[in-house]
Design a protein around this motif. Structure first.
Motif, mmCIF file in Angstrom:
data_model
loop_
_atom_site.group_PDB
_atom_site.id
_atom_site.type_symbol
_atom_site.label_atom_id
_atom_site.label_comp_id
_atom_site.label_asym_id
_atom_site.label_seq_id
_atom_site.Cartn_x
_atom_site.Cartn_y
_atom_site.Cartn_z
ATOM 1 N N PHE A 34 0.904 -1.365 -0.042
ATOM 2 C CA PHE A 34 0.021 0.086 0.067
ATOM 3 C C PHE A 34 1.104 1.158 0.013
ATOM 4 N N ARG A 35 1.848 1.411 0.951
ATOM 5 C CA ARG A 35 2.688 2.311 1.074
ATOM 6 C C ARG A 35 3.322 2.791 -0.115
ATOM 7 N N ARG A 36 4.045 1.796 -0.943
ATOM 8 C CA ARG A 36 4.590 2.139 -2.391
ATOM 9 C C ARG A 36 3.761 2.311 -3.552
ATOM 10 N N GLY A 37 2.520 2.025 -3.434
ATOM 11 C CA GLY A 37 1.372 2.066 -4.379
ATOM 12 C C GLY A 37 0.892 3.556 -4.329
ATOM 13 N N TRP A 38 0.454 3.707 -2.817
ATOM 14 C CA TRP A 38 -0.073 5.139 -2.524
ATOM 15 C C TRP A 38 0.818 6.388 -2.903
ATOM 16 N N ASP A 39 1.990 6.143 -2.607
ATOM 17 C CA ASP A 39 3.196 6.944 -3.047
ATOM 18 C C ASP A 39 3.130 7.124 -4.521
ATOM 19 N N LEU A 40 3.271 6.286 -5.126
ATOM 20 C CA LEU A 40 3.350 6.320 -6.883
ATOM 21 C C LEU A 40 1.740 6.940 -7.198
ATOM 22 N N ARG A 41 0.793 6.616 -6.666
ATOM 23 C CA ARG A 41 -0.305 7.367 -6.984
ATOM 24 C C ARG A 41 -0.183 8.840 -6.760
ATOM 25 N N GLY A 42 0.493 9.396 -5.751
ATOM 26 C CA GLY A 42 0.627 10.728 -5.263
ATOM 27 C C GLY A 42 1.565 11.273 -6.424
ATOM 28 N N ARG A 43 2.487 10.492 -6.964
ATOM 29 C CA ARG A 43 3.542 11.060 -8.003
ATOM 30 C C ARG A 43 2.712 11.239 -9.302
ATOM 31 N N ILE A 44 2.041 10.301 -9.552
ATOM 32 C CA ILE A 44 1.276 10.488 -10.727
ATOM 33 C C ILE A 44 0.209 11.621 -10.957
ATOM 34 N N GLU A 45 -0.507 11.783 -9.637
ATOM 35 C CA GLU A 45 -1.345 13.011 -9.469
ATOM 36 C C GLU A 45 -0.653 14.308 -9.679
ATOM 37 N N TYR A 46 0.311 14.261 -9.132
ATOM 38 C CA TYR A 46 1.359 15.450 -9.214
ATOM 39 C C TYR A 46 1.730 15.850 -10.705
ATOM 40 N N LEU A 47 2.223 14.625 -11.392
ATOM 41 C CA LEU A 47 2.455 14.761 -12.613
ATOM 42 C C LEU A 47 1.680 15.142 -13.724
ATOM 43 N N THR A 48 0.253 14.611 -13.585
ATOM 44 C CA THR A 48 -0.758 14.808 -14.422
ATOM 45 C C THR A 48 -1.961 15.836 -14.092
ATOM 46 N N LYS A 49 -1.749 16.276 -12.773
ATOM 47 C CA LYS A 49 -2.712 17.199 -12.490
ATOM 48 C C LYS A 49 -4.150 16.723 -12.472
ATOM 49 N N ILE A 50 -4.292 15.434 -12.334
ATOM 50 C CA ILE A 50 -5.667 14.529 -12.275
ATOM 51 C C ILE A 50 -5.642 14.058 -10.921
ATOM 52 N N PRO A 51 -6.953 14.068 -10.317
ATOM 53 C CA PRO A 51 -6.975 13.269 -9.268
ATOM 54 C C PRO A 51 -6.815 11.830 -9.424
ATOM 55 N N THR A 52 -5.907 11.376 -8.554
ATOM 56 C CA THR A 52 -5.791 9.869 -8.758
ATOM 57 C C THR A 52 -5.794 9.060 -7.429
ATOM 58 N N TYR A 53 -6.675 7.897 -7.438
ATOM 59 C CA TYR A 53 -6.986 7.317 -6.444
ATOM 60 C C TYR A 53 -6.099 5.955 -6.149
ATOM 61 N N TYR A 54 -5.976 5.268 -5.076
ATOM 62 C CA TYR A 54 -5.345 4.007 -4.930
ATOM 63 C C TYR A 54 -6.678 2.961 -4.308
ATOM 64 N N TYR A 55 -6.724 1.947 -5.330
ATOM 65 C CA TYR A 55 -7.893 1.033 -4.811
ATOM 66 C C TYR A 55 -7.218 -0.055 -3.786
ATOM 67 N N LEU A 56 -7.914 -0.073 -2.478
ATOM 68 C CA LEU A 56 -7.726 -0.848 -1.569
ATOM 69 C C LEU A 56 -8.614 -1.974 -1.479
ATOM 70 N N TYR A 57 -8.019 -3.032 -1.855
ATOM 71 C CA TYR A 57 -8.829 -4.429 -1.969
ATOM 72 C C TYR A 57 -9.583 -4.746 -0.156
ATOM 73 N N ARG A 58 -10.882 -5.496 -0.527
ATOM 74 C CA ARG A 58 -11.335 -5.668 0.493
ATOM 75 C C ARG A 58 -12.177 -6.920 0.763
ATOM 76 N N VAL A 59 -11.702 -7.923 1.575
ATOM 77 C CA VAL A 59 -12.495 -9.187 1.815
ATOM 78 C C VAL A 59 -12.337 -9.373 3.476
ATOM 79 N N GLY A 60 -13.409 -10.243 3.623
ATOM 80 C CA GLY A 60 -13.693 -10.664 5.168
ATOM 81 C C GLY A 60 -14.783 -9.702 5.793
ATOM 82 N N GLY A 61 -14.629 -9.132 6.832
ATOM 83 C CA GLY A 61 -15.674 -8.534 7.660
ATOM 84 C C GLY A 61 -16.639 -9.373 8.251
ATOM 85 N N GLU A 62 -17.406 -8.827 9.102
ATOM 86 C CA GLU A 62 -18.620 -9.712 9.955
ATOM 87 C C GLU A 62 -19.915 -9.869 9.154
ATOM 88 N N SER A 63 -20.308 -8.584 8.535
ATOM 89 C CA SER A 63 -21.662 -8.664 7.698
ATOM 90 C C SER A 63 -21.595 -7.505 6.842
#
Length: 257
Positions: free
Chosen positions: A183-212
């Protein structure tokens, strides 16, 4: 995506070793810049020339205007191996892969999986892949760090999907935790891409599990703790959460959909 064949002809006596080194160096340079896709390339030698078939995001992926400094250097080094510049032969459109977008998105997201070979940078408007060479070089003249992150994400995804070893739990932690190295590396890359492109750039955080399902909907943003990131309707039929402050999107656990 499109399939092309590259043909390398010898203009003087050379060796298999020298040709192999020069061709593989060029292919790796193309891959690091997002101009060719995949991890392994079968290079064949027959009738005095070398041939390789490649998958590319667009029909113009190998246009010189996209070349990184590494690609330019690798092309000149073909001469040292007594090889001419590669000739391109169009084979056709790949029926098993996604088309790349040609539109500038209003927002974009780093998203991949172990079954995808395309660019991990996706349009937030359509989820179509954006060829990496269409954005400024992220580090050191190309996108090698983005490709490396994608390879690591896919390796973890394949382990957790196989669910056959104890390594599954370590891989799942990397995919789902905002405190993981992945996550840390990907989120940092996301920030770098946003800085270079000036386009809001998000990171997808996978989710599985949970109670309900009910507790999933109450899940806060893992990075800032905000509970206002649950969306009324999922984006692209996939992202149920979006935190604009942390630039994270996520899904309701796949166990409860």
């Amino acid at each position: 995506m499109f399939v092309y064949e590259l043909r390398f002809e010898c203009f003087a006596d050379t060796t298999i070793t020298a040709a192999e080194k020069a061709i593989n160096n060029l292919l790796e340079a193309y891959r690091a810049n997002g101009q060719v896709l995949g991890r392994e390339f079968a290079v064949a030698f027959n009738d005095g020339e070398f041939k390789v078939r490649l998958l590319m995001p667009e029909q113009t992926s190998l246009h010189p205007k996209h070349n990184s400094p590494w690609v330019k250097r690798a092309l000149t080094e073909l001469t040292d191996a007594k090889l001419l510049a590669p000739r391109e032969k169009f084979i056709g459109q790949d029926i098993n892969s996604e088309a790349s977008t040609t539109e500038v998105p209003s927002w974009q997201v780093l998203y991949t999986s172990y079954v995808h070979m395309c660019s991990p940078l996706r349009s937030g408007d359509s989820l179509m892949p954006i060829p990496l060479y269409h954005i400024p070089a992220t580090f050191n003249g190309d996108h090698k760090r983005v490709i490396k992150w994608q390879t690591e994400w896919q390796a973890c995804d394949e382990l957790q999907m196989a669910a056959a070893t104890k390594a599954e739990y370590a891989a799942l932690e990397e995919l789902t935790s905002h405190q993981s190295d992945l996550f840390r590396r990907g989120w940092d890359l996301r920030g770098r891409i946003e800085y270079l492109t000036k386009i809001p750039t998000y990171y997808y955080l996978y989710r599985v599990g949970g109670e309900s399902l009910a507790t999933e909907k109450q899940r806060p943003c893992p990075r800032c703790g905000s509970k206002d990131w649950l969306l009324d309707e999922p984006l692209l039929d996939m992202f149920h959460f979006r935190c604009d402050n942390c630039r994270i999107v996520s899904n309701i656990s796949w166990d409860h959909q």
